[in-house]
Scaffold this motif. Structure first.
Motif, PDB file in Angstrom:
ATOM      1  N   ARG A  38     -57.059 -75.710  -1.597  1.00 24.47           N
ATOM      2  CA  ARG A  38     -55.829 -76.319  -1.197  1.00 24.47           C
ATOM      3  C   ARG A  38     -54.729 -75.598  -2.148  1.00 24.47           C
ATOM      4  NH1 ARG A  38     -55.449 -81.473   1.188  1.00 24.47           N
ATOM      5  NH2 ARG A  38     -53.522 -82.075   0.024  1.00 24.47           N
ATOM      6  N   ALA A  39     -54.996 -75.001  -3.248  1.00 25.36           N
ATOM      7  CA  ALA A  39     -54.147 -74.535  -4.063  1.00 25.36           C
ATOM      8  C   ALA A  39     -52.989 -73.211  -3.549  1.00 25.36           C
ATOM      9  CB  ALA A  39     -54.707 -73.971  -5.699  1.00 25.36           C
ATOM     10  N   SER A  40     -53.638 -72.842  -2.685  1.00 24.30           N
ATOM     11  CA  SER A  40     -52.823 -71.634  -2.260  1.00 24.30           C
ATOM     12  C   SER A  40     -53.258 -71.227  -0.708  1.00 24.30           C
ATOM     13  CB  SER A  40     -52.854 -70.484  -3.173  1.00 24.30           C
ATOM     14  OG  SER A  40     -52.321 -69.159  -2.294  1.00 24.30           O
ATOM     15  N   PRO A  41     -52.250 -70.832   0.253  1.00 21.86           N
ATOM     16  CA  PRO A  41     -52.637 -70.371   1.510  1.00 21.86           C
ATOM     17  C   PRO A  41     -53.557 -69.162   1.389  1.00 21.86           C
ATOM     18  CG  PRO A  41     -50.306 -71.106   1.447  1.00 21.86           C
ATOM     19  CD  PRO A  41     -50.653 -70.878   0.145  1.00 21.86           C
ATOM     20  N   GLN A  42     -53.286 -68.214   0.427  1.00 18.59           N
ATOM     21  CA  GLN A  42     -54.064 -67.214   0.269  1.00 18.59           C
ATOM     22  C   GLN A  42     -55.630 -67.353  -0.023  1.00 18.59           C
ATOM     23  OE1 GLN A  42     -51.148 -67.405  -1.440  1.00 18.59           O
ATOM     24  NE2 GLN A  42     -50.244 -66.135   0.319  1.00 18.59           N
ATOM     25  N   HIS A  43     -55.907 -68.715  -0.533  1.00 17.52           N
ATOM     26  CA  HIS A  43     -57.177 -68.954  -0.797  1.00 17.52           C
ATOM     27  C   HIS A  43     -58.082 -69.119   0.659  1.00 17.52           C
ATOM     28  CE1 HIS A  43     -56.340 -70.501  -5.277  1.00 17.52           C
ATOM     29  NE2 HIS A  43     -56.374 -69.086  -4.922  1.00 17.52           N
ATOM     30  N   ALA A  44     -57.264 -70.029   1.336  1.00 25.51           N
ATOM     31  CA  ALA A  44     -57.860 -70.220   2.564  1.00 25.51           C
ATOM     32  C   ALA A  44     -57.920 -69.049   3.670  1.00 25.51           C
ATOM     33  CB  ALA A  44     -56.812 -71.383   3.495  1.00 25.51           C
ATOM     34  N   GLU A  45     -57.035 -68.075   3.355  1.00 25.87           N
ATOM     35  CA  GLU A  45     -57.213 -66.823   3.884  1.00 25.87           C
ATOM     36  C   GLU A  45     -58.430 -66.118   3.612  1.00 25.87           C
ATOM     37  OE1 GLU A  45     -53.584 -64.863   3.534  1.00 25.87           O
ATOM     38  OE2 GLU A  45     -52.612 -66.319   4.911  1.00 25.87           O
ATOM     39  N   ALA A  46     -58.476 -66.019   2.235  1.00 25.37           N
ATOM     40  CA  ALA A  46     -59.731 -65.325   1.617  1.00 25.37           C
ATOM     41  C   ALA A  46     -61.046 -65.861   2.269  1.00 25.37           C
ATOM     42  CB  ALA A  46     -59.717 -65.288   0.249  1.00 25.37           C
ATOM     43  N   TRP A  47     -61.098 -67.258   2.336  1.00 27.04           N
ATOM     44  CA  TRP A  47     -62.263 -67.978   2.553  1.00 27.04           C
ATOM     45  C   TRP A  47     -62.431 -67.767   4.052  1.00 27.04           C
ATOM     46  CZ3 TRP A  47     -66.046 -70.413   0.381  1.00 27.04           C
ATOM     47  CH2 TRP A  47     -66.955 -71.363   1.408  1.00 27.04           C
ATOM     48  N   GLN A  48     -61.582 -67.700   5.022  1.00 27.51           N
ATOM     49  CA  GLN A  48     -61.927 -67.509   6.296  1.00 27.51           C
ATOM     50  C   GLN A  48     -62.342 -65.868   6.510  1.00 27.51           C
ATOM     51  OE1 GLN A  48     -57.836 -68.683   7.813  1.00 27.51           O
ATOM     52  NE2 GLN A  48     -58.950 -70.120   9.142  1.00 27.51           N
ATOM     53  N   ARG A  49     -61.572 -65.174   5.806  1.00 25.02           N
ATOM     54  CA  ARG A  49     -61.848 -63.574   5.682  1.00 25.02           C
ATOM     55  C   ARG A  49     -63.577 -63.394   5.291  1.00 25.02           C
ATOM     56  NH1 ARG A  49     -57.946 -61.950   2.895  1.00 25.02           N
ATOM     57  NH2 ARG A  49     -58.637 -61.792   0.929  1.00 25.02           N
ATOM     58  N   VAL A  50     -64.124 -64.126   4.256  1.00 25.92           N
ATOM     59  CA  VAL A  50     -65.338 -63.895   3.713  1.00 25.92           C
ATOM     60  C   VAL A  50     -66.223 -64.482   4.979  1.00 25.92           C
ATOM     61  CG1 VAL A  50     -67.275 -64.425   2.141  1.00 25.92           C
ATOM     62  CG2 VAL A  50     -65.012 -63.684   1.294  1.00 25.92           C
ATOM     63  N   GLY A  51     -65.978 -65.704   5.433  1.00 26.82           N
ATOM     64  CA  GLY A  51     -66.885 -66.413   6.644  1.00 26.82           C
ATOM     65  C   GLY A  51     -66.848 -65.405   7.774  1.00 26.82           C
ATOM     66  N   SER A  52     -65.867 -64.718   8.063  1.00 23.58           N
ATOM     67  CA  SER A  52     -65.554 -63.798   9.182  1.00 23.58           C
ATOM     68  C   SER A  52     -66.869 -62.583   9.198  1.00 23.58           C
ATOM     69  CB  SER A  52     -64.309 -63.227   9.337  1.00 23.58           C
ATOM     70  OG  SER A  52     -63.157 -63.821   9.289  1.00 23.58           O
ATOM     71  N   LEU A  53     -66.798 -62.202   7.628  1.00 19.24           N
ATOM     72  CA  LEU A  53     -67.823 -61.260   7.645  1.00 19.24           C
ATOM     73  C   LEU A  53     -69.185 -61.552   8.156  1.00 19.24           C
ATOM     74  CD1 LEU A  53     -68.618 -58.495   6.247  1.00 19.24           C
ATOM     75  CD2 LEU A  53     -68.976 -59.654   4.111  1.00 19.24           C
ATOM     76  N   LEU A  54     -69.744 -62.705   7.844  1.00 22.41           N
ATOM     77  CA  LEU A  54     -70.952 -63.020   7.994  1.00 22.41           C
ATOM     78  C   LEU A  54     -71.137 -63.589   9.592  1.00 22.41           C
ATOM     79  CD1 LEU A  54     -71.862 -64.798   4.778  1.00 22.41           C
ATOM     80  CD2 LEU A  54     -72.601 -62.399   5.682  1.00 22.41           C
TER      81      LEU A  54
END
Length: 324
Positions: A38-54
């Motif tokens: 929740r601290a930053s929109p960039q954190h949520a984007e990174a989480w989604q990006r790593v999830g996309s990889l797998l």
């Protein structure tokens, strides 16, 4: 060719993935992860990006790569670094998911539902919350649920983004109490009722007194205690009060009464971080009993011992359920 470097936020997302994978039900760690997300929109984007990889299909991977060049390969390199066994376990789980055609949209937010990150109140996978609003109304959120609170001088509105909410409404003759969903509104004409936001509509069930359902298109129906109703944007119709409309989840259990297994699995999904996939034949099998929600593995084992079911685990991320 020089390999792209992993940016700090992506590396943090990978580290969170590995820590959560190893932590199991550590509530303090999940709270810390929730704060980071929740601290930053960039954190949520990174989480989604790593999830996309797998977990995303190949076409989706190309779209993510086009949006953020180099980061998928960088995250892949970080995940495959052989300094932690959990990195290999996570990768294997991801490959199993892709093998069985499970998409990232259905998987990678299993730890923390991304749709509710910015809601006023939300719950993670396996978490329930009960709290009191400023007017004295008691609210209970099922796992993987989120709401926004919109009170003013005219109305008290709780907007249900996803999941299930149960309310014990405090009396206020000047301001009606309403739960809104993507399909319409449910107004309290008494005290206790539940609303569920589903993928193609909404469901309400009444435990005490009655409610008035109004769809976005203007259709209306009154629902009395002991009844349930499903509504879309244009229509509202009564439905039998099944496991989907009961509120045993508030006590951490599910009471299923000669109903299809698929309904029970739907109730378990908010409590399990991996994907539960059930075959059509198994989903149609009628089952009965009272099962714990907070120990989904125990429930699955009990079902396999009692009914003709075969349950196969592919790491912590994927479970397949079929008939024997």
């Amino acid at each position: 060719m020089t390999q792209p470097k992993v940016d700090a936020t992506t590396r943090d997302a990978v580290d969170w993935l590995l820590r959560l994978e190893a932590a199991g039900e550590d509530s303090s760690l999940h709270q810390a992860f929730d704060a980071w997300l929740r601290a930053s929109p960039q954190h949520a984007e990174a989480w989604q990006r790593v999830g996309s990889l797998l977990q995303q299909p190949i076409a989706d991977l190309h779209r993510v790569e086009a949006h953020s060049p180099g980061q998928l390969r960088a995250a892949s390199n970080a995940l495959m670094t052989p300094d932690l066994v959990s990195r290999r376990n996570v990768l294997r789980g991801g490959l199993a998911l892709m093998l069985f055609g499970v998409s990232g949209a259905a998987v990678f937010d299993r730890v923390q539902p991304l749709g509710g990150v910015w809601a006023d109140r939300h719950t993670a996978t396996g978490e329930r919350q009960t709290f009191e609003l400023s007017d004295g109304t008691r609210v209970s959120l099922n796992a993987r649920s989120s709401v926004d609170i919109r009170f003013n001088d005219q109305r008290r509105v709780v907007h249900l983004r996803e999941g299930q909410v149960f309310v014990d409404v405090a009396t206020d003759t000047r301001r009606p109490f309403v739960i809104s969903t993507a399909q319409g509104e449910v107004q309290a004409l008494g005290t206790q009722f539940m609303v569920s936001q589903e993928s193609v509509g909404s469901l309400t069930s009444v435990q005490l007194h009655s409610v008035q359902v109004t769809t976005l298109g203007g259709s209306q129906r009154r629902v009395e205690a002991g009844q349930a109703a499903w509504f879309s944007e244009s229509a509202v119709r009564p439905v039998p009060l099944s496991v989907t409309g009961r509120v045993d989840w508030r006590d951490g259990r599910i009471d299923i009464r000669d109903e299809p297994l698929g309904l029970l699995i739907d109730a378990l999904r908010p409590y399990r971080r991996g994907v539960l996939r059930v075959s059509p034949q198994a989903a149609a099998l009628h089952v009965y009993g009272v099962y714990p929600l907070d120990d989904a593995e125990r429930t699955l084992q009990s079902l396999a011992q009692t009914f003709p079911l075969r349950i196969q685990h592919y790491g912590p991320l994927l479970t397949l359920i079929d008939v024997r």
